[in-house]
Design a protein around this motif. Structure first.
Motif, PDB file in Angstrom:
ATOM      1  N   GLY A 178      59.623  63.622  52.454  1.00  0.00           N
ATOM      2  CA  GLY A 178      60.685  64.477  51.941  1.00  0.00           C
ATOM      3  C   GLY A 178      61.994  64.236  52.670  1.00  0.00           C
ATOM      4  N   ASP A 179      62.974  65.100  52.367  1.00  0.00           N
ATOM      5  CA  ASP A 179      64.316  64.947  52.948  1.00  0.00           C
ATOM      6  C   ASP A 179      64.346  65.290  54.434  1.00  0.00           C
ATOM      7  N   VAL A 180      63.490  66.206  54.845  1.00  0.00           N
ATOM      8  CA  VAL A 180      63.441  66.589  56.262  1.00  0.00           C
ATOM      9  C   VAL A 180      61.999  66.448  56.749  1.00  0.00           C
ATOM     10  N   PRO A 189      64.198  51.833  58.042  1.00  0.00           N
ATOM     11  CA  PRO A 189      63.451  52.981  58.535  1.00  0.00           C
ATOM     12  C   PRO A 189      62.855  52.695  59.920  1.00  0.00           C
ATOM     13  N   LYS A 190      63.018  53.650  60.822  1.00  0.00           N
ATOM     14  CA  LYS A 190      62.618  53.456  62.221  1.00  0.00           C
ATOM     15  C   LYS A 190      61.145  53.079  62.358  1.00  0.00           C
ATOM     16  N   ALA A 191      60.281  53.717  61.570  1.00  0.00           N
ATOM     17  CA  ALA A 191      58.835  53.490  61.707  1.00  0.00           C
ATOM     18  C   ALA A 191      58.439  52.057  61.383  1.00  0.00           C
ATOM     19  N   ALA A 235      58.753  58.959  57.501  1.00  0.00           N
ATOM     20  CA  ALA A 235      59.711  58.869  56.391  1.00  0.00           C
ATOM     21  C   ALA A 235      61.165  59.039  56.824  1.00  0.00           C
ATOM     22  N   GLY A 236      61.402  59.097  58.135  1.00  0.00           N
ATOM     23  CA  GLY A 236      62.786  59.281  58.603  1.00  0.00           C
ATOM     24  C   GLY A 236      63.609  58.016  58.421  1.00  0.00           C
ATOM     25  N   ARG A 237      64.922  58.194  58.484  1.00  0.00           N
ATOM     26  CA  ARG A 237      65.818  57.052  58.276  1.00  0.00           C
ATOM     27  C   ARG A 237      66.146  56.316  59.574  1.00  0.00           C
TER      28      ARG A 237
HETATM   29  N1  CTP Z   1      60.437  62.047  59.583  1.00  0.00           N
HETATM   30  C1  CTP Z   1      59.892  62.080  58.294  1.00  0.00           C
HETATM   31  N2  CTP Z   1      60.650  62.511  57.244  1.00  0.00           N
HETATM   32  C2  CTP Z   1      61.932  62.882  57.417  1.00  0.00           C
HETATM   33  C3  CTP Z   1      62.501  62.853  58.721  1.00  0.00           C
HETATM   34  C4  CTP Z   1      61.720  62.423  59.791  1.00  0.00           C
HETATM   35  O1  CTP Z   1      58.724  61.730  58.122  1.00  0.00           O
HETATM   36  N3  CTP Z   1      62.637  63.253  56.356  1.00  0.00           N
HETATM   37  C5  CTP Z   1      59.621  61.550  60.695  1.00  0.00           C
HETATM   38  C6  CTP Z   1      60.217  60.301  61.333  1.00  0.00           C
HETATM   39  O2  CTP Z   1      59.833  59.142  60.607  1.00  0.00           O
HETATM   40  C7  CTP Z   1      59.653  60.352  62.755  1.00  0.00           C
HETATM   41  C8  CTP Z   1      59.464  61.852  62.991  1.00  0.00           C
HETATM   42  O3  CTP Z   1      59.575  62.501  61.734  1.00  0.00           O
HETATM   43  O4  CTP Z   1      58.411  59.691  62.873  1.00  0.00           O
HETATM   44  C9  CTP Z   1      60.466  62.390  63.991  1.00  0.00           C
HETATM   45  O5  CTP Z   1      61.770  62.280  63.442  1.00  0.00           O
HETATM   46  P1  CTP Z   1      62.991  61.553  64.142  1.00  0.00           P
HETATM   47  O6  CTP Z   1      62.614  61.041  65.483  1.00  0.00           O
HETATM   48  O7  CTP Z   1      64.189  62.423  63.979  1.00  0.00           O
HETATM   49  O8  CTP Z   1      63.143  60.218  63.220  1.00  0.00           O
HETATM   50  P2  CTP Z   1      64.255  59.891  62.163  1.00  0.00           P
HETATM   51  O9  CTP Z   1      64.564  61.098  61.339  1.00  0.00           O
HETATM   52  O10 CTP Z   1      63.801  58.658  61.468  1.00  0.00           O
HETATM   53  O11 CTP Z   1      65.510  59.509  63.090  1.00  0.00           O
HETATM   54  P3  CTP Z   1      67.018  60.051  62.971  1.00  0.00           P
HETATM   55  O12 CTP Z   1      66.929  61.557  63.083  1.00  0.00           O
HETATM   56  O13 CTP Z   1      67.728  59.392  64.113  1.00  0.00           O
HETATM   57  O14 CTP Z   1      67.531  59.602  61.620  1.00  0.00           O
END
Ligand code: CTP
Ligand code: MG
Length: 222
Positions: free
Chosen positions: A70-72, A20-22, A9-11
């Motif tokens: 979620g947000d984090v 979204p990276k995933a 869910a990360g950005r």
């Molecule tokens: N992740 C998540 N929910 C969030 C933040 C992160 O599910 N709110 C997941 C990401 O999708 C990733 C993993 O946690 O698979 C590790 O996070 P990170 O590598 O930091 O990915 P991102 O948060 O997407 O990248 P960035 O910090 O550069 O925005």
């Protein structure tokens, strides 16, 4: 039976691809699908839950169930854990680690059950010498003993009761700063075992990482 939670869910701000990276294409398929395929090859895993960004729940492959993250990161793990019913052990994996092979998930699960620990986590030996800085951030305070240092990865596998207890007692502030889930177990005095993994199980964070992952996966496919 075990359940697997993939946090996706990360950005992807540091990758900077505008989505979204995933879900970024990696060696011909969305990054997330590499992890789903690896988990599908692990016989002990019965269900796969994926935490996705709001509005992207359709991106879950048919073999997985989607929940909104979620947000984090820790909050995404918590959302997926809540949605996962009663499966035990619980496997937690970052979609950002598309190179984790099925045998790594299997070894982590075996170690959890063999050892009777609360958690078993994949980690690689560090090849760099690691120094710790003092208060000013740039003056060396000490050199750490390398043979005792591990660079922590995912998968991390947990006894469900231990992980639920750890989340129940964690504040929002702690969840906002925790960079892995094993930390939540450690602070309650739980036992966390290390499962040696390879440095190639990289976390795709930057465009350079994406390039390396592309090369490694293309090699594996060939
Ligand atoms: N992740 C998540 N929910 C969030 C933040 C992160 O599910 N709110 C997941 C990401 O999708 C990733 C993993 O946690 O698979 C590790 O996070 P990170 O590598 O930091 O990915 P991102 O948060 O997407 O990248 P960035 O910090 O550069 O925005
Ligand atoms: Mg992040």
């Amino acid at each position: 039976m075990a359940v697997a939670l993939i946090v996706a869910a990360g950005r992807g701000e540091r990758l900077g691809s505008g989505r979204p990276k995933a879900l970024v294409t990696l060696a011909g398929r969305p990054m997330l699908e590499w992890s789903v395929a690896a988990l599908r090859a692990v016989a002990a895993i019965e269900r796969i839950i994926v935490a996705l960004p709001p509005g992207e729940l359709d991106a879950a492959p048919p073999e997985a169930e989607a929940v909104e993250g979620g947000d984090v990161r820790s909050q995404s793990v918590r959302e997926a854990l809540c949605a996962s019913g009663g499966g035990d052990p619980v496997v937690v994996h970052d979609a950002a680690r598309p190179l984790a092979p099925p045998e790594l998930f299997e070894r982590a699960l075996d170690e959890l059950l063999r050892s009777g620990a609360d958690a078993a986590i994949a980690a690689a030996r560090v090849s760099d010498t690691i120094k710790e800085a003092g208060e000013d951030g740039l003056t060396v305070a000490r050199t750490l003993e390398r043979r005792r240092l591990w660079a922590v990865q995912t998968p991390q596998v947990f006894r469900r009761a231990a992980l639920e207890r750890a989340f129940a007692s964690a504040s929002d502030e702690l969840l906002a700063t925790a960079t892995d889930d094993a930390l939540l177990i450690e602070r309650l005095g739980g036992t966390v075992r290390i499962v040696e993994s390879r440095p190639e199980n990289i976390k795709v964070t930057t465009p350079a990482d994406l390039h390396v992952a592309e090369l490694l996966l293309a090699e594996r496919v060939r």
